[in-house]
Design a protein around this motif. Structure first.
Motif, mmCIF file in Angstrom:
data_model
loop_
_atom_site.group_PDB
_atom_site.id
_atom_site.type_symbol
_atom_site.label_atom_id
_atom_site.label_comp_id
_atom_site.label_asym_id
_atom_site.label_seq_id
_atom_site.Cartn_x
_atom_site.Cartn_y
_atom_site.Cartn_z
ATOM 1 N N MET B 1 0.824 -1.205 0.000
ATOM 2 C CA MET B 1 0.000 0.000 0.000
ATOM 3 C C MET B 1 0.858 1.254 0.000
ATOM 4 O O MET B 1 0.674 2.148 -0.815
ATOM 5 N N SER B 2 1.841 1.271 0.906
ATOM 6 C CA SER B 2 2.731 2.428 0.983
ATOM 7 C C SER B 2 3.348 2.744 -0.372
ATOM 8 O O SER B 2 3.439 3.897 -0.772
ATOM 9 N N ASP B 3 3.755 1.664 -1.052
ATOM 10 C CA ASP B 3 4.427 1.874 -2.322
ATOM 11 C C ASP B 3 3.484 2.439 -3.380
ATOM 12 O O ASP B 3 3.915 3.179 -4.268
ATOM 13 N N ARG B 4 2.204 2.082 -3.289
ATOM 14 C CA ARG B 4 1.261 2.643 -4.267
ATOM 15 C C ARG B 4 1.118 4.148 -4.062
ATOM 16 O O ARG B 4 1.129 4.918 -5.011
ATOM 17 N N VAL B 5 1.006 4.539 -2.803
ATOM 18 C CA VAL B 5 0.919 5.969 -2.511
ATOM 19 C C VAL B 5 2.203 6.671 -2.946
ATOM 20 O O VAL B 5 2.182 7.721 -3.579
ATOM 21 N N PHE B 6 3.324 6.015 -2.622
ATOM 22 C CA PHE B 6 4.617 6.581 -2.973
ATOM 23 C C PHE B 6 4.756 6.738 -4.488
ATOM 24 O O PHE B 6 5.205 7.777 -4.989
ATOM 25 N N GLY B 7 4.323 5.699 -5.230
ATOM 26 C CA GLY B 7 4.404 5.752 -6.684
ATOM 27 C C GLY B 7 3.554 6.884 -7.244
ATOM 28 O O GLY B 7 3.975 7.619 -8.138
ATOM 29 N N LEU B 8 2.368 7.040 -6.670
ATOM 30 C CA LEU B 8 1.476 8.102 -7.118
ATOM 31 C C LEU B 8 2.107 9.467 -6.852
ATOM 32 O O LEU B 8 2.107 10.358 -7.709
ATOM 33 N N PHE B 9 2.670 9.585 -5.651
ATOM 34 C CA PHE B 9 3.345 10.827 -5.308
ATOM 35 C C PHE B 9 4.500 11.103 -6.268
ATOM 36 O O PHE B 9 4.670 12.224 -6.760
ATOM 37 N N GLY B 10 5.274 10.039 -6.568
ATOM 38 C CA GLY B 10 6.393 10.184 -7.494
ATOM 39 C C GLY B 10 5.928 10.630 -8.865
ATOM 40 O O GLY B 10 6.558 11.466 -9.514
ATOM 41 N N LEU B 11 4.786 10.084 -9.292
ATOM 42 C CA LEU B 11 4.257 10.442 -10.601
ATOM 43 C C LEU B 11 3.869 11.921 -10.626
ATOM 44 O O LEU B 11 4.179 12.643 -11.587
ATOM 45 N N LEU B 12 3.221 12.375 -9.548
ATOM 46 C CA LEU B 12 2.863 13.795 -9.469
ATOM 47 C C LEU B 12 4.115 14.657 -9.494
ATOM 48 O O LEU B 12 4.177 15.683 -10.172
ATOM 49 N N LEU B 13 5.137 14.188 -8.749
ATOM 50 C CA LEU B 13 6.403 14.917 -8.726
ATOM 51 C C LEU B 13 6.972 15.019 -10.140
ATOM 52 O O LEU B 13 7.431 16.075 -10.580
ATOM 53 N N ALA B 14 6.933 13.882 -10.871
ATOM 54 C CA ALA B 14 7.479 13.857 -12.225
ATOM 55 C C ALA B 14 6.725 14.822 -13.130
ATOM 56 O O ALA B 14 7.327 15.556 -13.922
ATOM 57 N N ILE B 15 5.386 14.834 -12.991
ATOM 58 C CA ILE B 15 4.587 15.737 -13.830
ATOM 59 C C ILE B 15 4.921 17.190 -13.487
ATOM 60 O O ILE B 15 5.145 18.026 -14.369
ATOM 61 N N GLY B 16 5.008 17.462 -12.191
ATOM 62 C CA GLY B 16 5.371 18.810 -11.777
ATOM 63 C C GLY B 16 6.730 19.216 -12.312
ATOM 64 O O GLY B 16 6.930 20.329 -12.797
ATOM 65 N N PHE B 17 7.656 18.260 -12.235
ATOM 66 C CA PHE B 17 9.013 18.533 -12.711
ATOM 67 C C PHE B 17 9.012 18.799 -14.213
ATOM 68 O O PHE B 17 9.697 19.708 -14.696
ATOM 69 N N ALA B 18 8.207 18.027 -14.933
ATOM 70 C CA ALA B 18 8.136 18.218 -16.384
ATOM 71 C C ALA B 18 7.575 19.599 -16.716
ATOM 72 O O ALA B 18 8.107 20.302 -17.579
ATOM 73 N N PHE B 19 6.507 19.991 -15.984
ATOM 74 C CA PHE B 19 5.936 21.320 -16.246
ATOM 75 C C PHE B 19 6.936 22.420 -15.918
ATOM 76 O O PHE B 19 7.095 23.381 -16.681
ATOM 77 N N ALA B 20 7.636 22.240 -14.790
ATOM 78 C CA ALA B 20 8.628 23.239 -14.419
ATOM 79 C C ALA B 20 9.736 23.313 -15.466
ATOM 80 O O ALA B 20 10.286 24.377 -15.733
ATOM 81 N N SER B 21 10.074 22.140 -16.077
ATOM 82 C CA SER B 21 11.102 22.153 -17.121
ATOM 83 C C SER B 21 10.617 22.919 -18.338
ATOM 84 O O SER B 21 11.366 23.687 -18.947
ATOM 85 N N LEU B 22 9.344 22.686 -18.691
ATOM 86 C CA LEU B 22 8.824 23.367 -19.875
ATOM 87 C C LEU B 22 8.735 24.866 -19.653
ATOM 88 O O LEU B 22 8.760 25.645 -20.600
ATOM 89 N N ALA B 23 8.644 25.248 -18.374
ATOM 90 C CA ALA B 23 8.502 26.672 -18.081
ATOM 91 C C ALA B 23 9.837 27.400 -18.055
ATOM 92 O O ALA B 23 9.876 28.618 -17.894
ATOM 93 N N ILE B 24 10.942 26.644 -18.220
ATOM 94 C CA ILE B 24 12.252 27.317 -18.195
ATOM 95 C C ILE B 24 12.335 28.273 -19.374
ATOM 96 O O ILE B 24 12.039 27.909 -20.512
ATOM 97 N N GLU B 25 12.731 29.481 -19.076
ATOM 98 C CA GLU B 25 12.858 30.468 -20.148
ATOM 99 C C GLU B 25 14.096 30.156 -20.969
ATOM 100 O O GLU B 25 15.179 30.014 -20.428
ATOM 101 N N GLU B 26 13.919 30.055 -22.273
ATOM 102 C CA GLU B 26 15.089 29.805 -23.107
ATOM 103 C C GLU B 26 15.829 31.110 -23.330
ATOM 104 O O GLU B 26 15.234 32.156 -23.536
ATOM 105 N N SER B 27 17.131 31.019 -23.279
ATOM 106 C CA SER B 27 17.922 32.203 -23.580
ATOM 107 C C SER B 27 18.065 32.284 -25.099
ATOM 108 O O SER B 27 17.935 31.288 -25.798
ATOM 109 N N PHE B 28 18.288 33.485 -25.627
ATOM 110 C CA PHE B 28 18.436 33.584 -27.085
ATOM 111 C C PHE B 28 19.745 32.961 -27.547
ATOM 112 O O PHE B 28 19.909 32.596 -28.683
ATOM 113 N N LEU B 29 20.687 32.825 -26.594
ATOM 114 C CA LEU B 29 21.951 32.196 -26.939
ATOM 115 C C LEU B 29 21.914 30.771 -26.426
ATOM 116 O O LEU B 29 22.349 30.489 -25.330
#
Lengths: 513, 143
Positions: B1-29
């Motif tokens: 059970m713990s691992d299912r909750v943990f996995g779900l949490f990890g998945l949310l973390l991954a999605i959050g991380f992906a969104f935060a990555s997409l939000a990185i401002e690209e430099s022109f250089l």
């Protein structure tokens, strides 16, 4: 011949009063940390890193201090295994099996001194192995370009779970988490901030020392608070230490064992993802099968069952330094922590280390020899002192560990923010250890993340944005293949090995050697 | 059970991380890869491994009961207080306080805890500050 000349230069560097004193201090502290249940080599080195910095020690002296702690902890782990039947650290687990029965038979002193000698033999020959193998590995590593380095880092992460890993998904999770944490801060190539959420403290990135001390040392404090097995020890006095020198016949009987175990342990140490715990396990299992296939004496206090895991784990400790120094990719927890030391001192380990900082490498290797001799000298006559240290109860010890961790981290930056981050890592470490997620890949991720990304971007930029460049040389294809095999193999045999390793006792925590 | 909750949490973390990555401002250089690609790879691995953990959970660990849990939380609060108070009241007092608390909670008696706490604080002060010259936090009294 060049090697021997370099080694002589190394001795010239290591043999100063300051360095000898540091080695002595490191050996002493290391033995104590190894002996105390709950403080393993990774914890011990992690707590002392910030101190080495704030004391303003140079690169070679810091390394001498910390590797002495590393070797010392490998020696010390056996003391509580033999006397209390509680392994002082994970690699000493196998020593309990025959060491404690020997102690019960009234041969505690002999078991301690025999295991001290076995540790010496293992570590001594492994250091020679390091001297001859590392330069060979450097020659190969010099052929590496950015694409190969990227593959090598991937290999390190994929094999770090090791053959004893039961859940590769958790190892992968830990590695990704560590790499993700490394991404925090200003991107070195384009200068844009990433994942900082506007917090100025995060622009520099997370200091990996903060992460290491939090994950290893503070989480240990939380584990103790959870169980409060405050007075679990203090029984060391019940066992008579007895005669402190093993009889010659016992030495003769165990000599072949030590030699075989040293070789096995060294190989286990060099291989990625194995480390000292596996070194001692393989040595014990192999020796048992070889000399006692019917299971008559092993497990009942056979001296060979004491010598094998001790020689094996110390040889593995030496072997684990080979990939760390030659490639910059550590194969075990403690060497990952030692890598953090090097990186913080602005020394990039890897093939160039041998040509650019030969003084560091050879000074370190010479110091290993010196530390070894000191440890042997210290561990036999002074064993009584160390057994007495075992009686310090955790309720006094753990607060000291916590406070020294805080002092060290505060000493580096003088900021409360870092302390808060460290507490955060401590809590995270506790939760992850409960969930059996290994902590070492997280550390390795935070350490290597940036250089892994830089190699990736460099490789692809050189090839004008072609991602296939990552797999277009035979060398990188080989590395990827090893990485994939190393990742998949534990899925097949991992559970078996792990159950065997842990069958003797159930261990909490995911810190390995 | 713990691992299912943990996995779900990890998945949310991954999605959050992906969104935060997409939000990185690209430099022109920017180089050919840019600052987003590697974080996105990491987010993918994080997400896949979380799914793996959730689908094939290990046996649940033995979680501490509520009392022990509060114990740990209290220790965290004390440590946070310690971190915040360190620059304000100085090293010796705050360390004595925190070490006393931890010793007490790990099972020492009241008097023994105070003695150990003060001893730890003074011991560290003498060894690290007076002998080794490490700079520790100074309070209004200079220590």
């Amino acid at each position: 011949m060049d090697t021997l000349i370099s080694l002589a230069d190394g001795f010239a560097i290591a043999l100063t009063w300051q360095n000898l004193l540091l080695a002595l201090l490191g050996c002493f502290l290391g033995t104590i940390m190894g002996a105390l249940p709950g403080l393993g080599p990774s914890n011990g080195v992690a707590i002392l890193i910030p101190l080495a910095f704030t004391l303003g020690l140079g690169a070679t002296p810091s390394l001498i201090l910390l590797t002495s702690v590393y070797y010392g902890a490998m020696y010390g782990g056996r003391i509580s295994s033999i006397l209390l039947n509680i392994p002082g650290d994970e690699p000493a687990m196998m020593t309990c099996l025959d060491g404690h029965p020997m102690a019960k038979n009234g041969m505690a002193g002999q078991a301690l001194s025999l295991s001290g000698i076995a540790s010496f033999v293992g570590a001594f020959f492994a250091t020679w192995g390091l001297i001859f193998l590392a330069p060979q590995l450097v020659k190969i590593a010099l052929l590496f370009g950015p694409a190969e380095y990227f593959a090598l880092f991937a290999l390190a992460f994929m094999t770090l779970g090791g053959v004893s890993s039961t859940n590769q998904a958790k190892s992968a999770f830990a590695a990704a988490l560590g790499l993700g944490l490394a991404m925090i801060g200003v991107d070195t190539q384009t200068g844009v901030p990433r994942f900082t959420f506007g917090e100025v403290h995060l622009y520099d990135g997370l200091d990996f020392l903060v992460a290491i001390v939090g994950l290893f040392a503070l989480s240990e404090v939380f584990i103790f608070l959870e169980h409060r097995h405050g007075d679990a020890n203090g029984s060391a006095d019940k066992i008579q230490v007895g005669r402190l020198t093993p009889p010659l016949s016992m030495l003769k009987q165990t000599t072949p064992t030590m030699i075989r175990s040293t070789a096995l342990g060294f190989v286990a140490g060099v291989l990625p993802g194995a480390g000292a715990s596996l070194g001692s396990f393989i040595s014990y299992a192999f020796e048992k099968r070889l000399v006692d296939s019917e299971g008559k004496t092993f497990g009942k206090g056979d001296p060979r069952g004491v010598a094998a895991p001790e020689a094996g784990n110390n040889a593995a400790a030496g072997g684990a330094l080979v990939p760390m120094l030659a490639l910059g990719v550590p194969g075990s927890g403690t060497t990952a922590v030692l890598l953090a030391v090097l990186l913080s001192l602005n020394i990039t380990p890897g093939p160039l280390l041998f040509s650019q900082n030969p003084d560091v490498v050879w000074g370190l290797i010479a110091a290993l020899f010196i530390a070894n001799i000191m440890l042997l000298a210290m561990n036999i006559p002074m064993i009584g002192l160390f057994t007495r240290v075992l009686m310090v109860p955790p309720r006094i010890l753990m607060p000291i560990v916590a406070m020294v961790s805080f002092v060290g981290i505060y000493g580096i930056s003088g900021s409360s923010f870092d302390l808060l981050v460290m507490i955060g890592f401590g809590v995270m470490g506790w939760v992850l250890r409960k969930l059996d997620v290994p902590l070492v890949p997280i550390i390795l991720g935070t350490l290597l993340g940036n250089s892994m990304e830089n190699n990736l971007r460099r490789a692809i930029s050189i090839d004008n944005g072609d991602w296939m460049t990552l797999i277009d040389s035979p060398l990188s294809i080989t590395l990827w293949l090893i990485a994939i095999i190393g990742f998949i193999l534990p899925l097949i045999i991992g559970r078996k090995v792990k159950t065997k390793m842990h069958s003797s006792r159930d261990e909490e925590g995911a810190i390995s050697d | 059970m713990s691992d299912r909750v943990f996995g779900l949490f990890g998945l949310l973390l991954a999605i959050g991380f992906a969104f935060a990555s997409l939000a990185i401002e690209e430099s022109f250089l920017s180089d050919a890869v840019g600052p987003k690609a590697f974080p996105l790879i990491i987010a993918t691995i994080l997400g896949l491994s979380s799914i793996g953990i959730a689908l094939k959970p290990d046996a649940s660990p033995s979680w501490p009961d509520l009392g022990r849990f509060v114990e740990i939380m209290a220790a965290v609060v004390v440590m946070v207080l310690y971190a915040e108070l360190l620059p304000v009241i100085g090293f010796v007092f705050s360390t004595a306080f925190a070490a006393t608390y931890l010793t007490w909670r790990l099972g020492s008696g009241a008097v023994a805890s105070v003695v150990t706490g003060v001893g730890t604080s003074l011991g560290i002060y003498v060894v690290f500050h007076l002998l080794l010259g490490l700079s520790l936090a100074r309070g209004p009294l200079g220590f």
